[in-house]
Design an enzyme around this catalytic site. Structure first.
Site, short mmCIF file in Angstrom:
data_model
loop_
_atom_site.label_atom_id
_atom_site.label_comp_id
_atom_site.label_asym_id
_atom_site.label_seq_id
_atom_site.Cartn_x
_atom_site.Cartn_y
_atom_site.Cartn_z
N GLU A 116 0.29 5.44 3.56
CA GLU A 116 0.42 6.89 3.48
C GLU A 116 -0.52 7.44 2.42
OE1 GLU A 116 5.03 7.56 4.92
OE2 GLU A 116 4.64 7.36 2.77
N CYS A 143 -4.70 12.12 -2.29
CA CYS A 143 -4.08 11.02 -3.02
C CYS A 143 -4.07 9.82 -2.10
CB CYS A 143 -2.66 11.40 -3.45
SG CYS A 143 -1.74 10.07 -4.26
N CYS A 186 3.70 -2.32 -3.28
CA CYS A 186 3.31 -2.37 -4.69
C CYS A 186 4.09 -3.50 -5.37
CB CYS A 186 3.63 -1.04 -5.36
SG CYS A 186 3.20 -0.98 -7.13
N CYS A 211 8.67 -0.24 -9.92
CA CYS A 211 9.32 0.62 -10.92
C CYS A 211 10.61 1.18 -10.32
CB CYS A 211 8.38 1.74 -11.33
SG CYS A 211 6.86 1.15 -12.12
N CYS A 249 10.72 4.56 -8.31
CA CYS A 249 9.63 4.82 -7.37
C CYS A 249 9.87 4.12 -6.04
CB CYS A 249 8.31 4.34 -7.98
SG CYS A 249 6.85 4.65 -6.95
N SER A 302 -4.93 6.10 -11.48
CA SER A 302 -3.66 6.03 -12.19
C SER A 302 -3.23 4.57 -12.30
CB SER A 302 -2.59 6.84 -11.44
OG SER A 302 -1.33 6.70 -12.07
N CYS A 361 5.17 12.78 -5.85
CA CYS A 361 5.00 11.62 -6.72
C CYS A 361 6.22 10.71 -6.66
CB CYS A 361 4.79 12.11 -8.16
SG CYS A 361 4.52 10.80 -9.34
#
Length: 357
Positions: free
Chosen positions: A110, A123, A130, A134, A137, A203, A346
């Site tokens: 995405e 973005c 990932c 976290c 997230c 980031s 985010c």
């Protein structure tokens, strides 16, 4: 009227209609395309024509590259695979657009198009899943599947409509853990798409040695730090894997070294979690650890996900936190969350492995 709608958009033909071959067209750089054309007895300048179609006119279909001879267009179509394509788009009430991009291996990623201040920012994701997971997230909730190839990063930009001015490497994944492909995509965006590195931002949660490497190899790319906690202990609680990878003291030291090498202002990203990291004591500690660093502290209202039980901080609490930082001389702001209506704000992006997920 609902806040968003979803529709299917065939910017590239579905893979079932393609003859899957060894390479898609963005796997070859300008130099690679030039060599490919020479191999077919064509002049190398044909590569520049193709690149202009892709990056200036947003055309990826060789049949529509009308300044190429018809037989050459057919050859390109036959040789290259279809590449990733946009399977679905979802449009939020703020006009942000989430793109579900289907990859050639069946995975999907995405990315998000955002309209701000008269220009468009995309973005992009750098990994399928990932590895950092976290706790607040959604992106890391399924773990890491694999790194994206540089061409798969580039396709996210090339498929975007309208053409973005800025690229932020802030989607799913940790870009510093896919350094080679991130770097290649950034350089090709500069050299082929004509995008300034000043319009790119990476980031990272902080990977030892990689922030210094960014300063040495891509010094004009902007740096954003996913900090989210002002102490090692709190970071271990909400970002356990990231905190283990790099102690916060070492992270701050490397950021200062980066700034000494580049002179760039740093952005610190700080998601506001109710009762977790939004007290005035946290604001004071955050001000302390960022002392001496030219920076912007971006306070991010927490965007709920279905993988965590956190609550967003009260707006008044965020305002008190912001004022406390400013009283101590810190440049701070509250980020406006874009894409909330389509779960693309985010922390809400995720990797998808099938149409049913």
């Amino acid at each position: 009227m609902p806040p968003y709608f979803v529709f299917v958009e065939s910017l590239q033909a579905p893979q079932s209609l393609c003859k899957i071959l060894s390479v898609n067209i963005l796997e070859l750089s300008r130099e690679g395309l030039s060599s490919w054309f020479e191999g077919f007895g064509e002049k190398p300048f044909r590569a520049n024509q193709v690149i202009r179609w892709i990056w200036e006119k947003s055309i990826l279909d060789p049949e529509k590259m009308t300044d190429l001879p018809e037989n050459l267009r057919k050859t390109i179509k036959e040789y290259f695979s279809c590449g990733p394509y946009v399977e679905k788009t979802a449009v939020s009430y703020d006009r942000s657009v989430k793109l579900l991009v289907r990859l050639e291996d069946g995975n999907a990623i995405e990315s998000v198009l955002m309209r701000t201040a008269g220009h468009v920012t995309i973005c992009v994701s750098t990994q399928v899943g990932c590895p950092l997971s976290c706790t607040f997230c959604q992106s890391g909730s399924t773990g890491l599947e694999r790194n994206l190839e540089s061409s798969e990063i580039l396709y996210q930009v090339a498929l975007a409509r309208p053409k973005p001015r800025n690229v932020v490497f802030m989607g799913v994944g940790e870009p510093m853990l896919n350094w080679a492909n991130f770097k290649e995509s950034a350089l090709r965006l500069q050299n082929e798409a004509g995008m300034s590195q000043r319009h790119m931002t990476i980031s990272t949660v902080g990977i030892p040695g990689m922030i210094t490497r960014l300063a040495q190899e891509l010094p004009r790319v902007n740096l954003a730090i996913s900090l989210h906690a002002p102490t090692q202990r709190l970071r271990e609680r909400i970002m356990p894997k990231a905190a283990k990878v790099m102690q916060i003291q070492k992270l701050i030291e490397e950021i200062k070294l980066y700034q000494g090498l580049t002179g760039n202002r740093i952005t610190f990203e700080y998601v506001m979690l109710d009762g977790v990291n939004d007290g005035l004591d946290s604001a004071d500690t955050l001000a302390d650890i960022t002392d001496g660093i030219t920076s912007l502290i971006n306070l991010i209202p927490y965007n709920p996900t279905d993988c965590a039980s956190y609550r967003p901080s009260n707006p008044a609490r965020i305002r008190f936190f912001l004022e406390r930082l400013r009283l101590q001389g810190r440049d701070a702001t509250v980020r406006k969350s874009l894409g909330l209506g389509v779960d693309s704000a985010c922390g809400q992006l995720r990797a998808r492995r099938s149409n049913d997920e």
